[in-house]
Motif scaffolding. Structure first.
Motif, mmCIF file in Angstrom:
data_model
loop_
_atom_site.group_PDB
_atom_site.id
_atom_site.type_symbol
_atom_site.label_atom_id
_atom_site.label_comp_id
_atom_site.label_asym_id
_atom_site.label_seq_id
_atom_site.Cartn_x
_atom_site.Cartn_y
_atom_site.Cartn_z
ATOM 1 N N TYR A 184 -4.552 4.333 3.311
ATOM 2 C CA TYR A 184 -5.204 4.785 1.847
ATOM 3 C C TYR A 184 -5.882 6.197 2.243
ATOM 4 O O TYR A 184 -5.733 7.103 1.378
ATOM 5 N N ALA A 198 -3.592 9.403 2.635
ATOM 6 C CA ALA A 198 -3.097 9.289 1.433
ATOM 7 C C ALA A 198 -4.284 10.381 0.482
ATOM 8 O O ALA A 198 -3.968 11.225 -0.247
ATOM 9 N N GLN A 199 -5.509 9.766 0.404
ATOM 10 C CA GLN A 199 -6.656 10.252 -0.206
ATOM 11 C C GLN A 199 -6.835 11.550 0.117
ATOM 12 O O GLN A 199 -7.138 12.520 -0.752
ATOM 13 N N LEU A 215 -4.549 13.935 -1.339
ATOM 14 C CA LEU A 215 -4.586 14.150 -2.752
ATOM 15 C C LEU A 215 -5.412 14.931 -3.194
ATOM 16 O O LEU A 215 -5.579 15.674 -4.136
ATOM 17 N N VAL A 252 0.806 -1.068 -0.020
ATOM 18 C CA VAL A 252 -0.017 -0.225 -0.046
ATOM 19 C C VAL A 252 0.729 1.034 -0.005
ATOM 20 O O VAL A 252 0.772 2.094 -1.183
ATOM 21 N N ALA A 253 1.633 1.579 1.077
ATOM 22 C CA ALA A 253 2.262 2.659 1.186
ATOM 23 C C ALA A 253 3.445 2.977 0.222
ATOM 24 O O ALA A 253 3.362 4.023 -0.422
ATOM 25 N N HIS A 272 2.529 9.171 -6.380
ATOM 26 C CA HIS A 272 1.857 10.318 -5.934
ATOM 27 C C HIS A 272 2.973 11.311 -5.257
ATOM 28 O O HIS A 272 2.765 12.483 -5.379
ATOM 29 N N LEU A 297 1.760 3.989 -3.324
ATOM 30 C CA LEU A 297 1.036 5.267 -3.017
ATOM 31 C C LEU A 297 2.273 6.525 -3.098
ATOM 32 O O LEU A 297 2.074 7.239 -3.963
#
Length: 321
Positions: free
Chosen positions: A267, A270-271, A274, A183-184, A191, A187
């Protein structure tokens, strides 16, 4: 971007052995008040490991011969075992999470504890260490504090290490850090590619200057490490971030469902960064087999964040002091 990461790795990645304790102590003396060091252990039911960690830090980094660490605080999240008693007997100052900033009801999560710890400590360098580490080495502290004492431009240092997966007596080298790899790391590479050089972006051992930490928001749950790294990049830039190899990290591993909840929170963190737009459904449904059927269980995904502690009225006199 790859060239930038490679240059950063050459300039801002070190081994703990590169800065012996005598070098760190000399740098600490020269830094004066700006070289004071607080070590914080966030703890929830860690009676098996917290005492050894505290004892090691006190013996190897807080003696009259090696006075590197000025303050050792265990912030206990209402443990139901002997965590607080063992930590105190080993020599830590134990503070209950709910006793810090009591006007604000505490939220569950590690990030909440780290955020509150800034009001319970006084060092200008704050070092966070997970309380579930086994075979603890004092280099986990001295290694990541080192660049903050010797490199004035560095503001946040992450530990990097080998992370074996130990299950049922079997050891899988490099098998730990599954959420990092699945996951990390994707990401960050997709990004925030400037952060692609961090070996352990989700690691719980890192140190930062208070002047930076007090300006960062803190996701209250599992997303705190990722959020802190991304936000620090935005505030101070890549060259102010660093990592230090401290060897091998051994700790308690979580089951697959706990890792799923961790991944969802990461997640989500991060979202938010973003887009700052809300998710339609900030929940995660997981399944366990019960007899012939799979039974669903839905868990909320950590969505709360604490603001920079510098904006909290109770922190301002603490900072002035």
């Amino acid at each position: 971007m790859l060239d930038e990461v490679e240059r950063w790795l050459e300039r801002r990645s070190w081994s703990a052995a590169e800065r012996p304790l005598d070098v760190l102590l000399a740098a600490k003396r020269e830094a004066g008040a700006q070289g004071t060091v607080s070590v914080v252990l966030p703890a929830l039911n860690e009676e098996e490991t917290v005492g050894d960690i505290v004892a090691t830090v006190r013996r190897e980094l807080m003696s009259s011969q090696v006075p590197l660490v000025d303050e050792l605080v265990v912030v206990d999240s209402a443990s139901t075992d002997r965590t607080a008693r063992i930590a105190e007997r080993a020599g830590a100052r134990v503070v209950q999470r709910d006793a810090i900033l009591p006007r604000l009801p505490a939220l569950p999560g590690k990030g909440e504890v780290l955020w509150r710890s800034l009001l319970a400590t006084s060092g200008q360098i704050v070092c966070f260490v997970d309380a579930d580490l086994r075979q603890f080495d004092a280099a986990f502290v001295s290694g990541i504090v080192g660049p903050l004492l010797t490199e004035p431009s560095v503001q946040l240092v992450k530990a990097m290490y080998d992370r074996p997966l130990e299950r049922g007596g079997a050891v899988v080298p490099g098998g730990g850090g599954r959420v990092t790899e699945l996951v990390a790391r994707p990401l960050l590479n997709l990004h925030w590619p400037q952060l692609a050089g961090f070996v352990q972006p989700l690691g719980g051992e890192y140190a930062g200057r208070r002047s930076l930490l007090e300006r960062l928001p803190f996701p209250v749950g599992y997303g705190v490490e990722l959020g802190m790294l991304i936000d620090a990049l935005g505030l101070v830039g890549l060259d102010a971030l660093a990592q230090v190899d401290v060897g091998v990290r051994r700790h308690r591993h979580q089951d697959g469902q706990a890792l799923g909840r961790m991944a969802a929170a990461i997640y989500r963190t991060a979202q938010l960064r973003l887009s700052r737009a809300p998710l339609v459904r900030p929940e995660l449904t997981q399944f366990t087999r019960e007899g012939a059927a799979f039974v669903p269980t839905t868990h909320p995904v950590d969505t709360a964040e604490r603001p920079p502690v510098l904006t909290v009225p109770e922190y301002r006199p603490h900072r002035a002091a």
